[in-house]
Design a protein around this motif. Structure first.
Motif, short mmCIF file in Angstrom:
data_model
loop_
_atom_site.label_atom_id
_atom_site.label_comp_id
_atom_site.label_asym_id
_atom_site.label_seq_id
_atom_site.Cartn_x
_atom_site.Cartn_y
_atom_site.Cartn_z
N LEU A 185 -18.77 -9.21 34.73
CA LEU A 185 -17.38 -8.91 34.36
C LEU A 185 -16.95 -7.57 34.96
N GLY A 186 -17.82 -6.57 34.88
CA GLY A 186 -17.49 -5.26 35.46
C GLY A 186 -17.30 -5.33 36.95
N ILE A 187 -18.13 -6.08 37.64
CA ILE A 187 -18.00 -6.23 39.10
C ILE A 187 -16.68 -6.93 39.43
N GLN A 188 -16.33 -7.95 38.66
CA GLN A 188 -15.08 -8.66 38.90
C GLN A 188 -13.87 -7.74 38.69
N VAL A 189 -13.91 -6.93 37.64
CA VAL A 189 -12.80 -6.01 37.37
C VAL A 189 -12.68 -4.99 38.51
N LEU A 190 -13.82 -4.48 39.00
CA LEU A 190 -13.77 -3.51 40.10
C LEU A 190 -13.23 -4.14 41.38
N ARG A 191 -13.55 -5.40 41.63
CA ARG A 191 -13.06 -6.07 42.84
C ARG A 191 -11.58 -6.42 42.75
N ASP A 192 -11.15 -6.88 41.58
CA ASP A 192 -9.77 -7.36 41.41
C ASP A 192 -8.78 -6.22 41.16
N GLY A 193 -9.24 -5.13 40.62
CA GLY A 193 -8.35 -4.04 40.26
C GLY A 193 -7.98 -3.17 41.45
N PRO A 194 -7.11 -2.22 41.22
CA PRO A 194 -6.73 -1.30 42.30
C PRO A 194 -7.89 -0.35 42.62
N PRO A 195 -7.94 0.15 43.84
CA PRO A 195 -9.00 1.10 44.18
C PRO A 195 -8.81 2.41 43.42
N PRO A 196 -9.88 3.12 43.13
CA PRO A 196 -9.73 4.39 42.41
C PRO A 196 -9.00 5.43 43.25
N SER A 197 -8.27 6.29 42.58
CA SER A 197 -7.53 7.33 43.28
C SER A 197 -8.47 8.42 43.78
N ARG A 198 -7.95 9.28 44.64
CA ARG A 198 -8.75 10.39 45.14
C ARG A 198 -9.16 11.33 44.01
N LYS A 199 -8.26 11.51 43.06
CA LYS A 199 -8.54 12.37 41.92
C LYS A 199 -9.69 11.79 41.10
N ALA A 200 -9.69 10.48 40.87
CA ALA A 200 -10.76 9.84 40.11
C ALA A 200 -12.08 9.94 40.87
N LEU A 201 -12.05 9.75 42.17
CA LEU A 201 -13.27 9.87 42.97
C LEU A 201 -13.80 11.30 42.96
N PHE A 202 -12.90 12.27 43.02
CA PHE A 202 -13.31 13.67 42.98
C PHE A 202 -14.02 13.99 41.67
N TRP A 203 -13.41 13.60 40.53
CA TRP A 203 -14.01 13.92 39.24
C TRP A 203 -15.31 13.15 39.02
#
Length: 59
Positions: A17-35
């Motif tokens: 389920l987590g993998i599906q949510v990560l594939r179907d959802g929007p990509p993480p923002s730069r701010k989220a990747l930074f944190w």
């Protein structure tokens, strides 16, 4: 008393389920990747320091 392995099946069952949510959802923002990188880096530093100086980890 419940055995320590009780939550494992639920955690394993939620991986697809987590993998599906990560594939179907929007990509993480730069701010989220930074944190995320900051928190992972801090955690690595804490692990390394706790291995080098175990006397600080005693309660």
């Amino acid at each position: 008393m419940m055995p320590a392995t009780a939550p494992r099946p639920a955690c394993i069952a939620l991986i697809p389920l987590g993998i599906q949510v990560l594939r179907d959802g929007p990509p993480p923002s730069r701010k989220a990747l930074f944190w995320t990188a900051v928190f992972v880096g801090v955690e690595i530093i804490v692990i390394v320091l706790s291995n080098l100086f175990p006397e600080f980890m005693r309660a």
